[in-house]
Scaffold this motif. Structure first.
Motif, PDB file in Angstrom:
ATOM      1  N   UNK A 140       0.937  -1.087   0.240  1.00  0.00           N
ATOM      2  CA  UNK A 140       0.019   0.005  -0.168  1.00  0.00           C
ATOM      3  C   UNK A 140       0.844   1.126  -0.019  1.00  0.00           C
ATOM      4  N   UNK A 141       0.609   2.205  -0.978  1.00  0.00           N
ATOM      5  CA  UNK A 141       1.542   3.321  -1.067  1.00  0.00           C
ATOM      6  C   UNK A 141       1.398   4.199   0.310  1.00  0.00           C
ATOM      7  N   UNK A 142       2.479   4.910   0.468  1.00  0.00           N
ATOM      8  CA  UNK A 142       2.489   5.850   1.667  1.00  0.00           C
ATOM      9  C   UNK A 142       2.811   7.194   1.115  1.00  0.00           C
TER      10      UNK A 142
ATOM     11  N   UNK B  99       0.052   2.062 -10.661  1.00  0.00           N
ATOM     12  CA  UNK B  99      -0.408   3.267  -9.812  1.00  0.00           C
ATOM     13  C   UNK B  99       0.587   4.087  -9.519  1.00  0.00           C
ATOM     14  N   UNK B 100       1.832   3.926  -9.336  1.00  0.00           N
ATOM     15  CA  UNK B 100       2.880   4.901  -9.150  1.00  0.00           C
ATOM     16  C   UNK B 100       3.119   5.630 -10.495  1.00  0.00           C
ATOM     17  N   UNK B 101       2.924   4.993 -11.553  1.00  0.00           N
ATOM     18  CA  UNK B 101       3.224   5.491 -12.814  1.00  0.00           C
ATOM     19  C   UNK B 101       2.164   5.393 -13.821  1.00  0.00           C
ATOM     20  N   UNK B 102       1.325   6.512 -13.730  1.00  0.00           N
ATOM     21  CA  UNK B 102      -0.022   6.065 -14.298  1.00  0.00           C
ATOM     22  C   UNK B 102       0.362   6.043 -15.880  1.00  0.00           C
TER      23      UNK B 102
ATOM     24  N   UNK C 165      -5.948   7.156  -1.268  1.00  0.00           N
ATOM     25  CA  UNK C 165      -4.917   7.193  -2.345  1.00  0.00           C
ATOM     26  C   UNK C 165      -4.817   5.832  -2.963  1.00  0.00           C
ATOM     27  N   UNK C 166      -4.752   4.814  -2.237  1.00  0.00           N
ATOM     28  CA  UNK C 166      -4.839   3.203  -2.989  1.00  0.00           C
ATOM     29  C   UNK C 166      -5.133   2.366  -1.862  1.00  0.00           C
ATOM     30  N   UNK C 167      -5.907   1.162  -2.020  1.00  0.00           N
ATOM     31  CA  UNK C 167      -5.789   0.128  -1.390  1.00  0.00           C
ATOM     32  C   UNK C 167      -4.408  -0.676  -1.535  1.00  0.00           C
ATOM     33  N   UNK C 168      -3.986  -1.439  -0.380  1.00  0.00           N
ATOM     34  CA  UNK C 168      -2.989  -2.605  -0.590  1.00  0.00           C
ATOM     35  C   UNK C 168      -3.272  -3.115  -2.092  1.00  0.00           C
TER      36      UNK C 168
END
Ligand code: C2E
Ligand code: MG
Ligand code: MG
Ligand code: MG
Length: 282
Positions: A45-47, A272-275, A260-263
């Motif tokens: 999961x993003x922080x 997710x980090x690089x759309x 932001x995002x689920x795990x």
């Protein structure tokens, strides 16, 4: 004890009891086997950083893809692991996965420091720091890229022994975070004596922001407490834009939550980090 409870034990006998007991034994055996064979998976999961919401790292969260019961969450099996001395082996497995994943991302040009939940049993295990050290070496990961998330309840029962392990881990250069903060005030006194880097406010506290009048003040006070102790403060369980705006305004360093995002499984995390930009229309 049946006799104590009601005289004729047999009267309390329910055919179901045997079935539940054997089901439970099966689950324990299955979990033990899954841990031994490495049949657990890890989601991430993003922080994110305050205000800009750029990704700063990830938390590794274990899952058990059970052959007949589907994808089980830690709430469903970590307690069973705790009761059956499986936490050290489970933690080693998650650490190995998470560090390998961090290394793979790094090789792909993506620097995502990783946080791993370290169960209480690991702090009573004098061999734990050496195993962490060898996993860091094996995956060529800088210790400062790893955060160990620990809960108050994990270190309290045997604070003396636990602090030796904590100090050794910190000595390696691993970051230490106190997880689920705010759910028990027992560790308040220990907070200053533990070699911590980060304080993570529990999502049950975060949920108060939208739910009660004093919720915002409580979160604000905990953030200030963390900062007064020179700790980085992460607020977890940020579920919506309104909560996100409040937490940003209160000065938390990092945020984590469904807003932001689920795990996610590692492949999806990268997306997710690089759309992926929408294909240019001709
Ligand atoms: P935690 O360390 O406090 O992890 C955060 C939990 O909150 C995760 O649940 C995550 O999915 C959930 N969460 C994140 N954002 C939100 C949100 O906005 N709203 C809500 N309602 N929930 C959110 P998960 O993955 O089910 O993990 C539950 C707990 O299980 C963790 O709590 C941690 O204590 C434990 N756990 C997870 N992985 C491991 C592990 O590898 N080892 C050990 N010992 N425990 C683990
Ligand atoms: Mg955690
Ligand atoms: Mg937490
Ligand atoms: Mg929590």
């Amino acid at each position: 004890y049946l006799a104590k409870r009601g005289g004729l034990g047999i009267a309390f006998y329910r055919p179901d009891d045997d079935r539940h007991t054997s089901e439970r034994l099966t689950v324990v055996a299955e979990l033990r086997e899954a841990v031994e064979r490495g049949d657990l998976t890890v989601h991430y999961q993003p922080i994110v950083r305050r205000s800009t919401h750029e990704v700063r790292g990830v938390e590794a969260l274990v899952r058990w893809p059970h052959p007949s019961r589907g994808l089980l969450t830690p709430e469903e099996f970590v307690p069973i692991a705790e009761e059956n001395d499986l936490i050290p082996a489970l933690t080693d497995l998650v650490l190995d996965r998470a560090l390998a994943q961090h290394r793979a991302w790094l090789d792909a040009g993506l620097d995502l420091p990783v946080a791993v939940n370290v169960g209480g049993a690991c702090f009573l295990d004098a061999g734990f720091p050496a195993r962490v050290r060898s996993l860091l070496d094996r995956h060529r990961v800088e210790p400062g890229r790893l955060t160990a998330e620990i809960t108050e309840s994990a270190v309290l029962p045997d604070a003396g022994r636990a602090s030796a392990v904590l100090t050794e881990l910190r000595g390696l250069g691993v970051r230490l975070s106190i997880d689920d903060f705010g759910t028990g005030f027992s560790a308040m006194g220990h907070l200053q004596s533990m070699p911590l880097d980060e304080l993570k406010i529990d999502r049950s506290i975060t949920a108060q922001i939208g739910a009660t009048e004093g919720g915002k003040a409580v979160v604000g006070a905990l953030i200030e407490l963390g900062h007064a102790l020179r700790l980085e403060v992460v607020v977890e369980g940020v579920e919506d834009a309104a909560t996100c705006a409040v937490v940003d305004s209160l000065g938390a360093d990092r945020l984590q939550g469904y807003a932001f995002s689920r795990p996610l499984p590692p492949e999806e995390l990268v997306a997710w980090t690089r759309p992926i930009p929408a294909a240019a229309t001709p």
